[in-house]
Design an enzyme around this catalytic site. Structure first.
Site, PDB file in Angstrom:
ATOM      1  N   GLU A 120      57.830  50.314   5.936  1.00  0.00           N
ATOM      2  CA  GLU A 120      57.879  51.055   4.660  1.00  0.00           C
ATOM      3  C   GLU A 120      56.536  51.663   4.257  1.00  0.00           C
ATOM      4  OE1 GLU A 120      59.597  48.298   1.843  1.00  0.00           O
ATOM      5  OE2 GLU A 120      61.510  48.244   2.905  1.00  0.00           O
ATOM      6  N   GLU A 234      68.734  46.829   8.955  1.00  0.00           N
ATOM      7  CA  GLU A 234      69.015  45.986   7.781  1.00  0.00           C
ATOM      8  C   GLU A 234      70.324  46.438   7.127  1.00  0.00           C
ATOM      9  OE1 GLU A 234      65.575  45.750   5.168  1.00  0.00           O
ATOM     10  OE2 GLU A 234      64.211  45.543   6.851  1.00  0.00           O
TER      11      GLU A 234
END
Ligand code: XIL
Length: 310
Positions: A120, A234
């Site tokens: 991220e 995810e």
């Protein structure tokens, strides 16, 4: 199909009062990711010493069960212990980051073959610049290259991934990740894969978002002989509130099916759901996984199983 079909796991795995958890995991999944145990604060809260206990338990259990392990995650703006924020110079933070990476990757060498090295790093702000973090602020943008180099040095055989969210389809943020990875490959930085988190809901339209074209452009980024690996890392698909339940479960199944089919179409390396059952999901209210609170398979499970059998 040669696919790693994984789930994020946590300490619940070892609860003797919850045997269905391990049973479900071991029957249906051939890969695991520690949901939190390998994050910086989980392993290295005390600057002077690593605490590998929980992560080791997860890894050893997986290896015993013949499951592969994705390492998640070495360098992330979140889940940092307080001592990291006390560092004031580029040199000291770069050294601390390298020491963290080296210590963790060396410890798991031979048992963990895939690492989410940087997680991220791209922000959601307009233009998608790099996200503010101690690493960006003090080390500068090259913290990313440095993290990958340190990981590669500690385990030259491991596959190294960049991982992010809202990058599943073609959009401004996935463009920014694409440019980042392209630049890294051009500079000779050791990166082998890109993870797409796929935190979704039932309104997500896999075709409309052009997920396949997006994954394919990353695959094509690789060197001539070897394509870039991609994984959905995810996956969870939340139900939307206040809609008929049967419709929503069917819609959820369709999103799982479309996403998995797309992943298989581009020969992705893995498809990981973020949890095993709805009740241990980080978004439990959205009931986003393929097993329900009672460990029973949902329509999304049937859709996934059917897709894998095609
Ligand atoms: C989440 C976990 O699921 C939660 O249990 C924890 O409290 C916070 O982190 N992106 C990631 C994951 O890469 O590590 C995050 O996991 C979810 C978003």
């Amino acid at each position: 199909r040669g696919l790693q079909f994984g789930a994020a796991v946590n300490h619940t795995l070892f609860d003797p009062n919850e045997p269905d958890y391990a049973r479900t995991l071991n029957r249906h999944f051939n890969a695991v990711v520690a949901e939190n145990a390998m994050k910086w604060a989980g392993l290295h809260n005390n600057r002077e010493a690593f605490a590998f206990g929980f992560a080791d338990a997860i890894v050893d259990t997986a290896v015993k069960n013949g499951q592969t392990v994705r390492g998640h995650t070495l360098v992330w703006h979140d889940s940092l212990p307080p001592w990291v924020y006390t560092i004031q110079t580029r040199e000291e933070l770069l050294r601390a980051m390298q020491d963290h990476v080296t210590g963790v990757v060396t410890h798991f060498r031979g048992r963990v073959h895939i690492w989410d090295v940087v997680n991220e790093a791209i922000s959601d702000a307009p233009g998608h610049p790099l996200r503010p973090s101690p690493f960006l602020n003090l080390i500068g943008p090259d913290f990313i290259d440095e993290a990958f180099r340190a990981t590669h040095a500690a385990d030259p055989g491991a596959k190294l991934y960049y991982n992010d969210y809202n990058t599943d389809g073609l959009n401004g943020k996935s463009d920014a990740v694409y440019e980042l990875v392209r630049g890294m490959l051009a500079r000779g930085v050791p990166i082998h894969g890109v993870g797409f988190q796929a935190h979704l809901n039932t309104d997500f339209d896999v075709k409309g978002a052009q997920v396949q074209a997006n994954l394919q452009r990353f695959r094509d980024l690789g060197l001539d002989v070897q394509m870039t690996d991609v994984q959905m890392t995810e996956v969870n698909v939340q139900l939307r509130p206040a809609r008929p339940e049967a419709d929503e479960l069917a819609r959820q199944a369709a999103v799982y099916r479309d996403l998995l089919r797309t992943c298989l179409n581009v020969q992705c390396a893995g498809f990981v759901t973020w949890g095993v059952t709805d009740f241990n999901s980080w978004r439990a209210g959205g009931r986003p996984l393929i097993f329900d609170d009672m460990y029973d398979p949902k329509p999304a499970f049937a859709a996934v199983a059917q897709e894998l059998a095609r």
